[in-house]
Design an enzyme around this catalytic site. Structure first.
Site, PDB file in Angstrom:
ATOM      1  N   ASP A  24      44.058  43.161  50.530  1.00 24.24           N
ATOM      2  CA  ASP A  24      43.878  42.169  49.478  1.00 24.24           C
ATOM      3  C   ASP A  24      44.264  40.776  49.970  1.00 24.24           C
ATOM      4  O   ASP A  24      45.214  40.625  50.742  1.00 24.24           O
ATOM      5  CB  ASP A  24      44.756  42.557  48.277  1.00 24.24           C
ATOM      6  CG  ASP A  24      44.378  41.807  47.016  1.00 24.24           C
ATOM      7  OD1 ASP A  24      43.294  41.185  46.976  1.00 24.24           O
ATOM      8  OD2 ASP A  24      45.174  41.833  46.064  1.00 24.24           O
ATOM      9  N   ASN A  26      41.815  38.144  50.976  1.00 19.98           N
ATOM     10  CA  ASN A  26      40.875  37.383  51.818  1.00 19.98           C
ATOM     11  C   ASN A  26      40.427  36.085  51.150  1.00 19.98           C
ATOM     12  O   ASN A  26      40.390  35.026  51.780  1.00 19.98           O
ATOM     13  CB  ASN A  26      39.643  38.237  52.143  1.00 19.98           C
ATOM     14  CG  ASN A  26      39.949  39.364  53.104  1.00 19.98           C
ATOM     15  OD1 ASN A  26      40.912  39.320  53.852  1.00 19.98           O
ATOM     16  ND2 ASN A  26      39.120  40.401  53.079  1.00 19.98           N
ATOM     17  N   TRP A  29      43.250  33.563  50.933  1.00 15.00           N
ATOM     18  CA  TRP A  29      43.519  33.002  52.262  1.00 15.00           C
ATOM     19  C   TRP A  29      42.557  31.855  52.543  1.00 15.00           C
ATOM     20  O   TRP A  29      42.954  30.798  53.047  1.00 15.00           O
ATOM     21  CB  TRP A  29      43.365  34.096  53.304  1.00 15.00           C
ATOM     22  CG  TRP A  29      43.672  33.692  54.721  1.00 15.00           C
ATOM     23  CD1 TRP A  29      44.873  33.771  55.355  1.00 15.00           C
ATOM     24  CD2 TRP A  29      42.749  33.158  55.681  1.00 15.00           C
ATOM     25  NE1 TRP A  29      44.762  33.318  56.648  1.00 15.00           N
ATOM     26  CE2 TRP A  29      43.465  32.933  56.868  1.00 15.00           C
ATOM     27  CE3 TRP A  29      41.393  32.857  55.641  1.00 15.00           C
ATOM     28  CZ2 TRP A  29      42.862  32.414  58.016  1.00 15.00           C
ATOM     29  CZ3 TRP A  29      40.795  32.339  56.780  1.00 15.00           C
ATOM     30  CH2 TRP A  29      41.525  32.120  57.950  1.00 15.00           C
ATOM     31  N   ARG A  37      35.097  31.568  50.285  1.00  8.34           N
ATOM     32  CA  ARG A  37      35.705  32.899  50.273  1.00  8.34           C
ATOM     33  C   ARG A  37      35.211  33.760  51.436  1.00  8.34           C
ATOM     34  O   ARG A  37      35.957  34.574  51.977  1.00  8.34           O
ATOM     35  CB  ARG A  37      35.400  33.598  48.939  1.00  8.34           C
ATOM     36  CG  ARG A  37      36.161  33.030  47.761  1.00  8.34           C
ATOM     37  CD  ARG A  37      35.739  33.731  46.471  1.00  8.34           C
ATOM     38  NE  ARG A  37      35.985  35.157  46.530  1.00  8.34           N
ATOM     39  CZ  ARG A  37      37.143  35.741  46.205  1.00  8.34           C
ATOM     40  NH1 ARG A  37      38.168  35.008  45.821  1.00  8.34           N
ATOM     41  NH2 ARG A  37      37.283  37.060  46.275  1.00  8.34           N
ATOM     42  N   HIS A  41      36.825  36.706  54.359  1.00  6.30           N
ATOM     43  CA  HIS A  41      36.348  38.049  54.695  1.00  6.30           C
ATOM     44  C   HIS A  41      36.097  38.178  56.198  1.00  6.30           C
ATOM     45  O   HIS A  41      36.374  39.224  56.796  1.00  6.30           O
ATOM     46  CB  HIS A  41      35.076  38.369  53.915  1.00  6.30           C
ATOM     47  CG  HIS A  41      35.308  38.477  52.425  1.00  6.30           C
ATOM     48  ND1 HIS A  41      36.242  39.324  51.887  1.00  6.30           N
ATOM     49  CD2 HIS A  41      34.728  37.832  51.381  1.00  6.30           C
ATOM     50  CE1 HIS A  41      36.222  39.211  50.560  1.00  6.30           C
ATOM     51  NE2 HIS A  41      35.329  38.314  50.241  1.00  6.30           N
ATOM     52  N   TRP A  73      31.491  45.398  42.569  1.00  4.92           N
ATOM     53  CA  TRP A  73      30.109  45.014  42.289  1.00  4.92           C
ATOM     54  C   TRP A  73      30.042  43.920  41.226  1.00  4.92           C
ATOM     55  O   TRP A  73      29.005  43.256  41.080  1.00  4.92           O
ATOM     56  CB  TRP A  73      29.294  46.225  41.833  1.00  4.92           C
ATOM     57  CG  TRP A  73      29.080  47.257  42.899  1.00  4.92           C
ATOM     58  CD1 TRP A  73      29.709  48.461  43.003  1.00  4.92           C
ATOM     59  CD2 TRP A  73      28.169  47.183  44.004  1.00  4.92           C
ATOM     60  NE1 TRP A  73      29.253  49.146  44.115  1.00  4.92           N
ATOM     61  CE2 TRP A  73      28.303  48.392  44.744  1.00  4.92           C
ATOM     62  CE3 TRP A  73      27.249  46.223  44.440  1.00  4.92           C
ATOM     63  CZ2 TRP A  73      27.563  48.654  45.893  1.00  4.92           C
ATOM     64  CZ3 TRP A  73      26.518  46.482  45.588  1.00  4.92           C
ATOM     65  CH2 TRP A  73      26.674  47.673  46.301  1.00  4.92           C
ATOM     66  N   LEU A 135      42.285  58.848  66.502  1.00  5.71           N
ATOM     67  CA  LEU A 135      42.501  58.283  65.176  1.00  5.71           C
ATOM     68  C   LEU A 135      41.260  58.459  64.301  1.00  5.71           C
ATOM     69  O   LEU A 135      40.138  58.236  64.764  1.00  5.71           O
ATOM     70  CB  LEU A 135      42.828  56.788  65.296  1.00  5.71           C
ATOM     71  CG  LEU A 135      42.909  55.982  63.989  1.00  5.71           C
ATOM     72  CD1 LEU A 135      44.132  56.392  63.184  1.00  5.71           C
ATOM     73  CD2 LEU A 135      42.942  54.485  64.292  1.00  5.71           C
ATOM     74  N   SER A 194      45.186  49.938  41.957  1.00  2.78           N
ATOM     75  CA  SER A 194      43.809  49.498  41.689  1.00  2.78           C
ATOM     76  C   SER A 194      42.748  50.570  41.929  1.00  2.78           C
ATOM     77  O   SER A 194      41.770  50.351  42.645  1.00  2.78           O
ATOM     78  CB  SER A 194      43.488  48.246  42.519  1.00  2.78           C
ATOM     79  OG  SER A 194      44.310  47.169  42.117  1.00  2.78           O
TER      80      SER A 194
END
Length: 251
Positions: A24, A26, A29, A37, A41, A73, A135, A194
């Site tokens: 959370d 992005n 920032w 925005r 991302h 969405w 991983l 969330s």
């Protein structure tokens, strides 16, 4: 293996098997830097690379990242379109690197609202890395915890189940093949989960940080794991019932 920030932690401690993260911050920032925005991302993808690398080096077995929720969405169409394009580019640019590092990629979610090209790229990426045994990186996209539980229950009903048990439901969840997360991390200052892995986080240790996701780095991950090491995981038992090495001194 760890930097000086974790030097006070006993060496016998091992990293959590499964780390789950809500990435959370992005947009905030970018806003702080008077950028669109989408710039946040893009920078957030760099933080993903660093986190994946750090988890692999630390010996974390499973890393699950919440990239795009069923509720996302609702965001402005321009931002949603950019995120879908960024997902495509990431698949093109990152899958070979993941494969060369023995990392298995899984994408969690319904995928119904993704376009055909994106669904095909996801399938190819999963197939390419399917045999890797290092991983396991899971990306939750068009995912919601409620959706996950409902789709599992519907599978059982379609199979003719007359009773739904925890064990049966768990077998049909999207992460049924992985251990439940030991450590949940959320960046960005919010303190909620969330609709992320609602079933699987039942006994996870929760860690919240004010750091925005693009600023989350190896040192921040080490700090979260150091906090995890200080927790006493009882799963309904008392401290006295735990093996001595799992106990934590409490006042």
């Amino acid at each position: 293996m760890f930097s000086a920030s974790c030097k006070d932690v006993p060496e016998r401690q091992t990293p959590p098997r499964h780390v789950a993260i809500i990435m959370d911050g992005n947009g905030r920032w970018a806003k702080k830097r008077f950028l669109p925005r989408v710039a946040g991302h893009k920078r957030g993808l760099d933080a993903v690379r660093e986190t994946v690398k750090a988890c692999k080096e630390m010996g974390v077995g499973y890393l699950t990242l919440f990239a795009f929720s069923t509720e996302n969405w609702r965001r402005p169409q321009e931002e949603v379109s950019f995120l879908m394009e960024l997902f495509l580019r990431a698949l093109d640019n990152e899958v070979e690197r993941l494969h060369n590092n023995n990392i298995r990629l899984q994408v969690l979610g319904s995928r119904e609202r993704f376009n055909e090209e994106l669904r095909e790229r996801i399938a190819k990426a999963e197939q390419k890395t399917a045999a890797n045994d290092g991983l396991v990186l899971s990306i939750a996209a068009d995912y919601g915890g409620r959706w996950d539980i409902v789709q599992a229950a519907n599978q059982l009903l379609q199979q003719g189940a007359t009773e739904i048990t925890e064990e049966a439901l768990n077998r049909h969840l999207t992460l049924s093949w992985a251990p439940e997360p030991d450590l949940f991390i959320r960046t960005g200052g919010e303190q909620r989960i969330s609709n992320f892995l609602l079933w699987q986080l039942a006994y996870s240790e929760l860690y919240f940080t004010d750091l925005l996701w693009p600023d989350f780095d190896r040192a921040a991950l080490e700090q979260a794991i150091s906090s995890y090491w200080q927790r006493e995981r009882r799963f309904g038992r008392t401290s006295e019932q735990l093996p001595e090495h799992q106990r934590r001194d409490r006042p």
